[in-house]
Design a protein around this motif. Structure first.
Motif, mmCIF file in Angstrom:
data_model
loop_
_atom_site.group_PDB
_atom_site.id
_atom_site.type_symbol
_atom_site.label_atom_id
_atom_site.label_comp_id
_atom_site.label_asym_id
_atom_site.label_seq_id
_atom_site.Cartn_x
_atom_site.Cartn_y
_atom_site.Cartn_z
ATOM 1 N N PRO A 48 -86.551 79.252 3.359
ATOM 2 C CA PRO A 48 -87.972 79.133 3.012
ATOM 3 C C PRO A 48 -88.378 77.675 2.835
ATOM 4 C CG PRO A 48 -86.686 79.860 1.123
ATOM 5 C CD PRO A 48 -85.767 79.918 2.300
ATOM 6 N N PRO A 49 -89.576 77.315 3.290
ATOM 7 C CA PRO A 49 -90.042 75.938 3.095
ATOM 8 C C PRO A 49 -90.198 75.622 1.613
ATOM 9 C CG PRO A 49 -91.804 77.322 3.958
ATOM 10 C CD PRO A 49 -90.554 78.139 4.018
ATOM 11 N N GLN A 50 -90.061 74.359 1.280
ATOM 12 C CA GLN A 50 -90.074 73.962 -0.119
ATOM 13 C C GLN A 50 -91.401 74.271 -0.791
ATOM 14 O OE1 GLN A 50 -87.370 72.846 -1.903
ATOM 15 N NE2 GLN A 50 -88.751 73.208 -3.634
ATOM 16 N N ASP A 51 -92.526 74.149 -0.063
ATOM 17 C CA ASP A 51 -93.804 74.394 -0.738
ATOM 18 C C ASP A 51 -94.002 75.880 -1.051
ATOM 19 O OD1 ASP A 51 -94.287 75.098 1.888
ATOM 20 O OD2 ASP A 51 -96.041 73.816 2.145
ATOM 21 N N LEU A 52 -93.340 76.760 -0.305
ATOM 22 C CA LEU A 52 -93.382 78.174 -0.674
ATOM 23 C C LEU A 52 -92.567 78.406 -1.947
ATOM 24 C CD1 LEU A 52 -94.081 81.138 -0.191
ATOM 25 C CD2 LEU A 52 -92.098 81.287 1.336
ATOM 26 N N LEU A 53 -91.402 77.789 -2.030
ATOM 27 C CA LEU A 53 -90.605 77.898 -3.262
ATOM 28 C C LEU A 53 -91.360 77.312 -4.451
ATOM 29 C CD1 LEU A 53 -87.060 76.901 -1.908
ATOM 30 C CD2 LEU A 53 -87.954 79.200 -2.341
ATOM 31 N N ASN A 54 -92.079 76.216 -4.219
ATOM 32 C CA ASN A 54 -92.882 75.623 -5.295
ATOM 33 C C ASN A 54 -93.992 76.579 -5.736
ATOM 34 O OD1 ASN A 54 -91.308 73.335 -5.078
ATOM 35 N ND2 ASN A 54 -92.817 72.169 -3.913
ATOM 36 N N ALA A 55 -94.613 77.254 -4.765
ATOM 37 C CA ALA A 55 -95.682 78.202 -5.095
ATOM 38 C C ALA A 55 -95.135 79.360 -5.921
ATOM 39 C CB ALA A 55 -96.330 78.715 -3.811
ATOM 40 N N ILE A 56 -93.953 79.841 -5.584
ATOM 41 C CA ILE A 56 -93.322 80.909 -6.358
ATOM 42 C C ILE A 56 -93.026 80.430 -7.778
ATOM 43 C CG2 ILE A 56 -91.201 82.262 -6.580
ATOM 44 C CD1 ILE A 56 -91.179 82.480 -3.518
ATOM 45 N N SER A 57 -92.501 79.225 -7.894
ATOM 46 C CA SER A 57 -92.188 78.670 -9.207
ATOM 47 C C SER A 57 -93.444 78.513 -10.062
ATOM 48 C CB SER A 57 -91.487 77.316 -9.043
ATOM 49 O OG SER A 57 -91.223 76.726 -10.288
ATOM 50 N N ARG A 58 -94.536 78.032 -9.451
ATOM 51 C CA ARG A 58 -95.795 77.874 -10.193
ATOM 52 C C ARG A 58 -96.336 79.227 -10.641
ATOM 53 N NH1 ARG A 58 -96.910 73.938 -6.224
ATOM 54 N NH2 ARG A 58 -98.171 75.451 -5.071
ATOM 55 N N THR A 59 -96.254 80.223 -9.764
ATOM 56 C CA THR A 59 -96.735 81.553 -10.126
ATOM 57 C C THR A 59 -95.971 82.087 -11.331
ATOM 58 O OG1 THR A 59 -97.354 82.022 -7.830
ATOM 59 C CG2 THR A 59 -97.068 83.912 -9.296
ATOM 60 N N MET A 60 -94.650 81.931 -11.327
ATOM 61 C CA MET A 60 -93.856 82.359 -12.474
ATOM 62 C C MET A 60 -94.283 81.631 -13.742
ATOM 63 S SD MET A 60 -91.565 84.737 -11.780
ATOM 64 C CE MET A 60 -90.411 84.489 -13.134
ATOM 65 N N SER A 61 -94.536 80.351 -13.610
ATOM 66 C CA SER A 61 -94.934 79.547 -14.769
ATOM 67 C C SER A 61 -96.281 79.992 -15.327
ATOM 68 C CB SER A 61 -94.983 78.066 -14.387
ATOM 69 O OG SER A 61 -95.439 77.278 -15.471
ATOM 70 N N TYR A 62 -97.254 80.245 -14.438
ATOM 71 C CA TYR A 62 -98.574 80.656 -14.903
ATOM 72 C C TYR A 62 -98.518 82.018 -15.585
ATOM 73 C CZ TYR A 62 -100.188 76.876 -11.894
ATOM 74 O OH TYR A 62 -100.383 75.658 -11.305
ATOM 75 N N ILE A 63 -97.791 82.958 -14.999
ATOM 76 C CA ILE A 63 -97.675 84.287 -15.596
ATOM 77 C C ILE A 63 -97.044 84.195 -16.982
ATOM 78 C CG2 ILE A 63 -96.488 86.502 -15.404
ATOM 79 C CD1 ILE A 63 -96.815 86.292 -12.378
ATOM 80 N N LYS A 64 -96.063 83.332 -17.120
ATOM 81 C CA LYS A 64 -95.342 83.209 -18.387
ATOM 82 C C LYS A 64 -96.148 82.473 -19.442
ATOM 83 C CE LYS A 64 -91.079 81.310 -20.382
ATOM 84 N NZ LYS A 64 -89.806 80.605 -20.095
ATOM 85 N N ASN A 65 -96.899 81.454 -19.033
ATOM 86 C CA ASN A 65 -97.480 80.538 -20.010
ATOM 87 C C ASN A 65 -98.982 80.670 -20.239
ATOM 88 O OD1 ASN A 65 -94.954 79.193 -20.481
ATOM 89 N ND2 ASN A 65 -95.224 78.126 -18.531
ATOM 90 N N ASP A 66 -99.731 81.242 -19.295
ATOM 91 C CA ASP A 66 -101.187 81.285 -19.469
ATOM 92 C C ASP A 66 -101.610 82.205 -20.605
ATOM 93 O OD1 ASP A 66 -101.840 79.395 -17.662
ATOM 94 O OD2 ASP A 66 -102.863 80.721 -16.251
ATOM 95 N N LYS A 67 -100.971 83.357 -20.736
ATOM 96 C CA LYS A 67 -101.214 84.284 -21.842
ATOM 97 C C LYS A 67 -102.694 84.627 -22.006
ATOM 98 C CE LYS A 67 -97.047 82.989 -24.344
ATOM 99 N NZ LYS A 67 -96.319 84.162 -23.823
ATOM 100 N N LEU A 68 -103.335 84.965 -20.899
ATOM 101 C CA LEU A 68 -104.735 85.374 -20.941
ATOM 102 C C LEU A 68 -104.841 86.793 -21.487
ATOM 103 C CD1 LEU A 68 -106.011 83.988 -17.539
ATOM 104 C CD2 LEU A 68 -105.926 82.876 -19.772
ATOM 105 N N GLN A 69 -105.897 87.034 -22.264
ATOM 106 C CA GLN A 69 -106.113 88.356 -22.844
ATOM 107 C C GLN A 69 -107.400 88.959 -22.305
ATOM 108 O OE1 GLN A 69 -105.879 87.287 -27.066
ATOM 109 N NE2 GLN A 69 -103.875 88.278 -27.151
ATOM 110 N N ARG A 70 -107.473 90.276 -22.305
ATOM 111 C CA ARG A 70 -108.642 90.964 -21.777
ATOM 112 C C ARG A 70 -109.859 90.701 -22.655
ATOM 113 N NH1 ARG A 70 -106.170 96.607 -22.030
ATOM 114 N NH2 ARG A 70 -108.293 97.358 -21.666
ATOM 115 N N LEU A 71 -111.020 90.600 -22.018
ATOM 116 C CA LEU A 71 -112.257 90.379 -22.748
ATOM 117 C C LEU A 71 -112.830 91.726 -23.194
ATOM 118 C CD1 LEU A 71 -113.961 87.518 -20.721
ATOM 119 C CD2 LEU A 71 -112.819 87.391 -22.935
#
Length: 214
Positions: A48-71
């Motif tokens: 896999p190209p590196q920018d795809l791996l980076n996109a996967i890593s960022r997605t994991m980070s956002y899911i873990k850290n954003d902690k958005l709650q329903r309005l």
């Protein structure tokens, strides 16, 4: 104010998701599904190209850290019992369709519009079996990851969705010349708006204001 919010929550349709852009082929259910603590995104792509791996890593980070709650009133706390009983999703597999000749996301993103392929299909079962994301190009996988990221909410450290199963078939952004994503370019502007607006909207402003042009 609480009565106003309660009234809005009462008349709001169950199937509203905080997705942007809204997939044209979106199908959702009404089941709760949470992410396993060991949740992972697997790249089923040879070399896999590196920018795809980076996109996967960022997605994991956002899911873990954003902690958005329903309005909604209580930010979803009324559903805590259903969330605790919900099946756990352990993985998302990211794959290119058979026969696809792929390039890095950055290469796909600058192709002429009539030659650019951004479509993807995403399936998130409600029983906890692995989710699947497929596309013809790495750019399509990138779009699908952006959508997957937006499906999830947080309640006291548990990441969940309340509209499983989710099915999107051969979808693509309506505005192909722009991308709505998490990018550092507008972090300063995002921070300004977050400080200016009330906390109840802060997470959603952070989620949607990060806009950059390809």
């Amino acid at each position: 104010m609480l009565l106003l919010i309660a009234g809005i929550a009462a008349i709001a349709p169950w199937n509203v998701l905080a997705l942007w852009p809204i997939p044209k082929s979106l199908q959702t259910g009404r089941a709760f599904l949470k992410l396993s603590h060991s949740f992972e995104i697997k790249a089923n792509v040879d070399n896999p190209p590196q920018d795809l791996l980076n996109a996967i890593s960022r997605t994991m980070s956002y899911i873990k850290n954003d902690k958005l709650q329903r309005l909604v009133v209580g930010r979803g706390a009324n559903d805590s019992a259903a969330i605790s009983r919900a099946p756990s999703l352990s993985s998302l597999t990211v794959s290119l369709l058979d026969g696809s000749v792929y390039h890095p996301i950055a290469v796909e993103a600058i192709k002429p519009l009539d030659k650019r392929s951004e479509g993807y299909s995403l399936t998130v079962p409600s029983d906890g079996s692995p989710a699947k994301l497929t596309a013809n190009t790495t750019l399509g996988l990138f779009r699908g990851l952006m959508t997957f990221d937006q499906l999830w909410y947080d309640l006291q450290g548990t990441t969940y969705t309340y509209q499983a199963p989710v099915k999107i078939v051969d979808d693509a952004p309506a505005f192909v010349s722009f991308r709505l994503t998490y990018c550092e370019n507008f972090e300063g502007l995002t921070a300004y708006f977050i400080q200016a607006l009330s906390r109840i909207y802060a997470g959603y402003i952070k989620k949607f204001v990060r806009v950059c042009v390809l």
